[in-house]
Structure formats: structure tokens, C-alpha cells
Design a protein around this motif. Sequence first.
Motif, PDB file in Angstrom:
ATOM      1  N   TRP A   1     -12.492 -26.732 -14.038  1.00 50.77           N
ATOM      2  CA  TRP A   1     -12.388 -27.892 -13.141  1.00 50.77           C
ATOM      3  C   TRP A   1     -12.966 -27.560 -11.765  1.00 50.77           C
ATOM      4  CZ3 TRP A   1      -6.533 -29.148 -14.314  1.00 50.77           C
ATOM      5  CH2 TRP A   1      -6.454 -29.806 -15.556  1.00 50.77           C
ATOM      6  N   ILE A   2     -12.609 -26.391 -11.264  1.00 48.58           N
ATOM      7  CA  ILE A   2     -13.081 -26.011  -9.927  1.00 48.58           C
ATOM      8  C   ILE A   2     -14.596 -25.819  -9.922  1.00 48.58           C
ATOM      9  CG2 ILE A   2     -12.965 -24.207  -8.161  1.00 48.58           C
ATOM     10  CD1 ILE A   2     -10.028 -23.772  -8.996  1.00 48.58           C
ATOM     11  N   ARG A   3     -15.113 -25.151 -10.935  1.00 54.38           N
ATOM     12  CA  ARG A   3     -16.556 -24.878 -10.973  1.00 54.38           C
ATOM     13  C   ARG A   3     -17.365 -26.166 -11.055  1.00 54.38           C
ATOM     14  NH1 ARG A   3     -20.125 -20.920 -11.604  1.00 54.38           N
ATOM     15  NH2 ARG A   3     -22.027 -21.294 -12.793  1.00 54.38           N
ATOM     16  N   ARG A   4     -16.878 -27.149 -11.817  1.00 50.77           N
ATOM     17  CA  ARG A   4     -17.595 -28.424 -11.969  1.00 50.77           C
ATOM     18  C   ARG A   4     -17.214 -29.423 -10.886  1.00 50.77           C
ATOM     19  NH1 ARG A   4     -15.977 -27.243 -17.148  1.00 50.77           N
ATOM     20  NH2 ARG A   4     -14.336 -28.817 -17.100  1.00 50.77           N
ATOM     21  N   ASN A   5     -16.322 -29.022  -9.970  1.00 48.63           N
ATOM     22  CA  ASN A   5     -15.824 -29.908  -8.921  1.00 48.63           C
ATOM     23  C   ASN A   5     -15.287 -31.210  -9.515  1.00 48.63           C
ATOM     24  OD1 ASN A   5     -15.109 -30.666  -6.360  1.00 48.63           O
ATOM     25  ND2 ASN A   5     -17.166 -31.276  -5.725  1.00 48.63           N
ATOM     26  N   PHE A   6     -14.431 -31.032 -10.524  1.00 43.61           N
ATOM     27  CA  PHE A   6     -13.848 -32.154 -11.249  1.00 43.61           C
ATOM     28  C   PHE A   6     -12.354 -32.208 -10.969  1.00 43.61           C
ATOM     29  CE2 PHE A   6     -11.488 -33.383 -15.136  1.00 43.61           C
ATOM     30  CZ  PHE A   6     -11.871 -34.708 -15.218  1.00 43.61           C
ATOM     31  N   VAL A   7     -11.847 -33.403 -10.681  1.00 44.65           N
ATOM     32  CA  VAL A   7     -10.404 -33.606 -10.506  1.00 44.65           C
ATOM     33  C   VAL A   7      -9.928 -34.554 -11.595  1.00 44.65           C
ATOM     34  CG1 VAL A   7      -8.582 -34.471  -8.999  1.00 44.65           C
ATOM     35  CG2 VAL A   7     -10.555 -33.287  -8.006  1.00 44.65           C
ATOM     36  N   PRO A   8      -9.056 -34.086 -12.496  1.00 45.53           N
ATOM     37  CA  PRO A   8      -8.572 -34.978 -13.559  1.00 45.53           C
ATOM     38  C   PRO A   8      -7.782 -36.137 -12.969  1.00 45.53           C
ATOM     39  CG  PRO A   8      -7.294 -32.954 -13.506  1.00 45.53           C
ATOM     40  CD  PRO A   8      -8.438 -32.755 -12.561  1.00 45.53           C
ATOM     41  N   SER A   9      -7.649 -37.190 -13.753  1.00 49.75           N
ATOM     42  CA  SER A   9      -6.989 -38.394 -13.244  1.00 49.75           C
ATOM     43  C   SER A   9      -5.541 -38.515 -13.685  1.00 49.75           C
ATOM     44  CB  SER A   9      -7.759 -39.639 -13.702  1.00 49.75           C
ATOM     45  OG  SER A   9      -7.802 -39.701 -15.126  1.00 49.75           O
ATOM     46  N   ARG A  10      -5.130 -37.699 -14.656  1.00 52.35           N
ATOM     47  CA  ARG A  10      -3.781 -37.861 -15.225  1.00 52.35           C
ATOM     48  C   ARG A  10      -2.911 -36.645 -14.921  1.00 52.35           C
ATOM     49  NH1 ARG A  10      -3.890 -38.429 -21.287  1.00 52.35           N
ATOM     50  NH2 ARG A  10      -4.983 -36.443 -21.037  1.00 52.35           N
ATOM     51  N   ASP A  11      -1.635 -36.901 -14.662  1.00 49.93           N
ATOM     52  CA  ASP A  11      -0.685 -35.798 -14.508  1.00 49.93           C
ATOM     53  C   ASP A  11      -0.581 -34.990 -15.793  1.00 49.93           C
ATOM     54  OD1 ASP A  11      -0.148 -36.684 -11.938  1.00 49.93           O
ATOM     55  OD2 ASP A  11       1.608 -37.853 -12.546  1.00 49.93           O
ATOM     56  N   ALA A  12      -0.784 -35.655 -16.938  1.00 47.86           N
ATOM     57  CA  ALA A  12      -0.686 -34.966 -18.221  1.00 47.86           C
ATOM     58  C   ALA A  12      -1.724 -33.850 -18.327  1.00 47.86           C
ATOM     59  CB  ALA A  12      -0.855 -35.952 -19.372  1.00 47.86           C
ATOM     60  N   ASP A  13      -2.886 -34.038 -17.699  1.00 46.63           N
ATOM     61  CA  ASP A  13      -3.908 -32.985 -17.728  1.00 46.63           C
ATOM     62  C   ASP A  13      -3.424 -31.755 -16.968  1.00 46.63           C
ATOM     63  OD1 ASP A  13      -5.804 -34.551 -19.161  1.00 46.63           O
ATOM     64  OD2 ASP A  13      -6.284 -35.613 -17.319  1.00 46.63           O
ATOM     65  N   TYR A  14      -2.794 -31.986 -15.833  1.00 47.58           N
ATOM     66  CA  TYR A  14      -2.210 -30.864 -15.079  1.00 47.58           C
ATOM     67  C   TYR A  14      -1.114 -30.191 -15.890  1.00 47.58           C
ATOM     68  CZ  TYR A  14       0.606 -28.338 -11.675  1.00 47.58           C
ATOM     69  OH  TYR A  14       1.325 -27.358 -11.027  1.00 47.58           O
ATOM     70  N   SER A  15      -0.269 -30.985 -16.530  1.00 45.07           N
ATOM     71  CA  SER A  15       0.832 -30.421 -17.307  1.00 45.07           C
ATOM     72  C   SER A  15       0.319 -29.527 -18.424  1.00 45.07           C
ATOM     73  CB  SER A  15       1.701 -31.543 -17.881  1.00 45.07           C
ATOM     74  OG  SER A  15       2.341 -32.258 -16.843  1.00 45.07           O
ATOM     75  N   ARG A  16      -0.732 -29.963 -19.082  1.00 47.92           N
ATOM     76  CA  ARG A  16      -1.300 -29.156 -20.171  1.00 47.92           C
ATOM     77  C   ARG A  16      -1.846 -27.844 -19.625  1.00 47.92           C
ATOM     78  NH1 ARG A  16      -6.643 -29.073 -22.260  1.00 47.92           N
ATOM     79  NH2 ARG A  16      -6.754 -28.154 -24.353  1.00 47.92           N
ATOM     80  N   MET A  17      -2.619 -27.921 -18.528  1.00 50.59           N
ATOM     81  CA  MET A  17      -3.182 -26.714 -17.929  1.00 50.59           C
ATOM     82  C   MET A  17      -2.080 -25.787 -17.418  1.00 50.59           C
ATOM     83  SD  MET A  17      -3.700 -25.193 -14.743  1.00 50.59           S
ATOM     84  CE  MET A  17      -3.539 -26.553 -13.595  1.00 50.59           C
ATOM     85  N   SER A  18      -1.084 -26.350 -16.731  1.00 52.04           N
ATOM     86  CA  SER A  18      -0.015 -25.551 -16.151  1.00 52.04           C
ATOM     87  C   SER A  18       0.820 -24.872 -17.230  1.00 52.04           C
ATOM     88  CB  SER A  18       0.874 -26.435 -15.273  1.00 52.04           C
ATOM     89  OG  SER A  18       1.966 -25.713 -14.769  1.00 52.04           O
ATOM     90  N   THR A  19       1.098 -25.597 -18.310  1.00 50.17           N
ATOM     91  CA  THR A  19       1.866 -25.003 -19.404  1.00 50.17           C
ATOM     92  C   THR A  19       1.141 -23.802 -19.977  1.00 50.17           C
ATOM     93  OG1 THR A  19       2.876 -27.113 -19.982  1.00 50.17           O
ATOM     94  CG2 THR A  19       2.849 -25.417 -21.686  1.00 50.17           C
ATOM     95  N   LYS A  20      -0.167 -23.937 -20.169  1.00 54.96           N
ATOM     96  CA  LYS A  20      -0.941 -22.834 -20.725  1.00 54.96           C
ATOM     97  C   LYS A  20      -1.074 -21.686 -19.726  1.00 54.96           C
ATOM     98  CE  LYS A  20      -3.830 -25.091 -24.196  1.00 54.96           C
ATOM     99  NZ  LYS A  20      -3.577 -24.080 -25.245  1.00 54.96           N
ATOM    100  N   LYS A  21      -1.407 -22.008 -18.489  1.00 55.32           N
ATOM    101  CA  LYS A  21      -1.718 -20.959 -17.523  1.00 55.32           C
ATOM    102  C   LYS A  21      -0.489 -20.168 -17.091  1.00 55.32           C
ATOM    103  CE  LYS A  21      -3.564 -20.030 -12.955  1.00 55.32           C
ATOM    104  NZ  LYS A  21      -3.997 -20.553 -11.663  1.00 55.32           N
ATOM    105  N   THR A  22       0.615 -20.867 -16.807  1.00 57.62           N
ATOM    106  CA  THR A  22       1.797 -20.170 -16.292  1.00 57.62           C
ATOM    107  C   THR A  22       3.067 -20.443 -17.082  1.00 57.62           C
ATOM    108  OG1 THR A  22       2.227 -21.965 -14.720  1.00 57.62           O
ATOM    109  CG2 THR A  22       0.907 -20.116 -13.942  1.00 57.62           C
ATOM    110  N   GLY A  23       3.154 -21.591 -17.747  1.00 53.09           N
ATOM    111  CA  GLY A  23       4.393 -21.956 -18.427  1.00 53.09           C
ATOM    112  C   GLY A  23       4.786 -20.998 -19.527  1.00 53.09           C
ATOM    113  N   TRP A  24       3.789 -20.578 -20.311  1.00 55.90           N
ATOM    114  CA  TRP A  24       4.119 -19.692 -21.416  1.00 55.90           C
ATOM    115  C   TRP A  24       4.597 -18.340 -20.908  1.00 55.90           C
ATOM    116  CZ3 TRP A  24       4.957 -20.129 -26.526  1.00 55.90           C
ATOM    117  CH2 TRP A  24       4.672 -21.375 -27.106  1.00 55.90           C
TER     118      TRP A  24
END
Length: 551
Positions: A369-392
Motif C-alpha cells: 500500500w505504501i509503495r503504491r501510495n494506495f489508501v484502502p477505503s474499507r476498515d475491513a481491509d485494515y482489519s485483514r492486514m492488521s490481523t496478519k501483520k500483528t494479530g497472529w
Amino acid sequence: MINGADVLDGTIAALSKRAPAIIAAAARELGQIRLHLMFGDGSSSLMQARQSTLKVVPAEQATDTASDVAVHFDDRALMLLFDAIQRPSDQALEQSLDMRGSREDLLAVWRCFRLLSQRASGLRVVQALWSDYRDSRAGIWEPGAMPAARPRKRGAAYWDDAAWPALDWLDKRHPAGVDLLERQEPVLAPARSLWNGRQAESWQALDDVFDNDLLMTMDICKTRVVEEILRLIPAKPPQRDLYALMKDYVVREGKGLRPTLVIATCMALGGRMEDGVRAAAALEMFHNGFLVHDDIADESTHRRGLPTLHEAHGIGLAVNAGDAMHLFAVDMTLSNLGTIGLARTLGIIHEILHMCRETVEGQAIELGWIRRNFVPSRDADYSRMSTKKTGWYTCISPCRIGAVAAGVTDPALLDRFNESLRLTGIAFQIQDDILNLIGETALYGKEALGDLLEGKRTVMMIHLFREARRDVRTRMTEINALPRIQKDFALAEEMLAAMQKVGSIDYAIAHADRLANQGVRRFEADLSFIPETPGKAVLRQISNYVTTRAL
């Protein structure tokens, strides 16, 4: 001299940090009621539940003193409340306790304080607060100092050996100045309410729930795991350029959340502390290796209040130290063979490999996301990324690893941890993101506004891009497109101001609270198969910790 308002404020503050499950339960009882508390010494406070916490403000500092319920305690009524041994009608002494409000609100307030007094009184930090309060006002507790407004139904013998029975009973149970470990009690020794003989009084009966001091437990678990790591890291050269660097993040101040989850889960399911220590040590090594590499990728300058490893020692040595941490984490995992056997060790390896895969996938999503300068539009996208990156690796895997260390290998039972801890982990990460924007740097441990300088796609940024005007979104996109080295605090503060204008931070706080409360509900439902033990009590406190964490 300590006054009644002081002891109330101190009790709520201590419980918010050390027993958040108690505060969350009391807040649910209080609901939306605004409570005005007045004490016999002339002090007074306003108390109100906000989300899942209790907020106490001295009445003289409040801009609005309106209340739904007003309660006046004198010292006698306060003493009886803390002892929590008599029915409400027996505690409403003439010219001693006055409560005003609707019947429904008064009963809710009573339930709130009954829960606080009965469950909190088993914690040593609360006992110390109330002991100090008693000692500061010693004269009023002497026998005969309190006029009897009505006959005491428990008999004169009840008062023979103590002027404040609850505190004296606790002093005998837990002598002051004797350390928990010196007495060689179990690490997760149960903390219970004052009296263990009141089952016949059904109106006061509590559920069979333990409450433990979360901060003390985390400190014990973290200390034991750090000792294990330092014992296993070689003392041979090269110390300055490798092994000393591997110890750096490990010995820095931290919460000890992951080690506590591993050990508490292991013990909750019948394992011993030592069954989980080596697995917890391996998990901490993986975690710190991830942090080293994450700090380099994010170009972070500080971690836990000190310069990051690559800032202090250069990128090359930091990358190498992070690689070595992961290597030693594998070695620590395999070393479980000698203590818990082949089957459980293989199960832990499987859990760790899955955790690592989820983590690198989450990191890839965010960096992409950072490299492509993309900001997702849904909280669900953050939740999926956050669960994978730190939640587990922060919440889910530590509990699963602790369960495996205790001998639980049934996939269906292990999966019962997933949803509750997933929700808790997302809420925890959102609060971490919020703290980076509005928290005190000394408490948060990372550079202020560092997430904005790094361009992290947080719930606040997603909300900002959803709600802001087009010209604001264009400007924010331009800021995000700049390399980290070209961003200064003025740009970060500009983005923070834009977030505050559209309510992004308030939105994130409310969103985190909703997720955390969903996690608490799932904890009670999904983990009902775990018996009520001190180990489960710690897991419950952590599940509620997110809802009461200071922002």
C-alpha cells in the motif's frame, strides 16, 4: 492526609491498569448513570462510565456537576461498604449513608460498588490503598469510636479482634512486606474477594471468577522469559557486533504481553509454567527479530524509548542481528524436545510457522500500500492486514502455542482462540496507532507521529480519505507520496490536523472499543471450555485490557 475522593480515584486508576476485567464489569453495571459521590471528610467526586472504563473527576474540577445519583458516605458507611458483608438495607445507616436518585439507578450504583468492593478487594494494590487510608485516619477506627446506629446482627465477636475487619483479615492472609515469589506461591496465585464463607447469602454471591493483578503477572512472566533468553544467548564473541545487539530489544522496557499469554494459557489448560517458558522465549525472539527488520523497513528512529537498532549500530549489523534472532528462535523452539516431548514441540513448530507466514503476508500488504501510495477505503481491509501483520503473533498465536505446550493439540479446540483474539488484536493495534498520534512519547516508546511520517495506513488515515473533501485528499496523497527523508513534523502535524477536523481519531477510538467488546463477548462464549482458574483469569484481564487502556 488521604481523603475519600483520593482513595476512590486511586482505586479506579489501579484497577484500570491491573484488573481491567473488574473495571469493565463495573462500567457495564453503572451504564449511563452520572454519579456524584460525597464523603464524610468533605471531599467529593463525579464518576461516570465511558465506553468500558470508569472516569473519576474531583467535583471541584468538574465543569458540570449535574448527576443522576448522589451518594453521601460518612466514614462508617464507607467502612461497611468496603467490608461488603451486610445487606444494602443494613448498610443504609441513619445519618451515615444517604443515596438519592431513581430506584433503578440506585440499584445499578449499588451493583457497581458491590462488584468493585468484592472483586477488587482481593488485589494487594487495592489492599495497600485502603490500608494507607485507614492508617491516615486511624482514630476513627478505634473500638467504640463509631456509634452504632442499629444493632450489629453478626454479634460482638465479629468486632473483637479488629476495628476494620476486612483489612486486618487481609493483613493476616497476605502479610505486608513479604514478596509473592519469596513465599514461593504459584505465579498465577488466585486473588479472591474478602470473605470465603458467604455462600449462604445468595444476594451477594459472585460467579466463580478469579481476578489477578495483570501488571504484576506480566512482569513476572516477562522477567522469567527474559532470563531464559539471556541464559541461552551465547557469551562468546562477537559480543559487541552480534550477541549484545540480540539482547538489546529484549531487555528494553516492554509490557510482556506475549509471554504472559503463552504462560497463562498453558497454565489455564493444566500445564506448568516451565512448560511454556521456552516456547514463550522463542516467540519473543521471533517478535524482536521482526521489530528490528520492521524498524528498518519503516525507517523508524525509536523503539521503546531508545534509538532503533539500525540507528544506533547501522543497517548492516541490525539486519544481521535480526536474522540471528530468528535463527536462535528456531533453536529455542527445538530445545522444547527435552522438556515437553516430540509431539508438543512439533505442534509448537507448526504454530510458529503459521504465525510467521501470516506476519510476512501482513507486512507485504502494508508495504505494498505504501509503495503504491494506495489508501484502502474499507476498515475491513485494515482489519485483514492488521490481523496478519500483528494479530497472529501478538494475540492469537501466543494463546495457541501456550495451549499446545499444555498438551492441547485438537485443532477444533485451538481454533476456539482465533476469533476472540483476532478482535482483541485488531483493537489493540488500533489503540497503538492512536497512541502514536495523541499519546505521550515517554509512555508509547516510539517517536511521536512516526506512523504519519512512515505513511502507515491506519484506521484514522482510511477514515480521513473517506470523509475529507477532494482537495484535502489530494493534499494528503501528495504528503504520503514523499519519501520518509523528505517529510518533517510540520507535514505530519498537517495530516493530524486534517484527521482531527473530520473526527478520524474519535472514530478510531469508538471502532476499537466496539471490536474490543466483541472480543470480550467471544472470549466468554468461545473459551467456556476452559475452567475458571487463575490462568484463565489472566486471559480475561488481557481480553478486557484493550477496553480500559489509557489513550
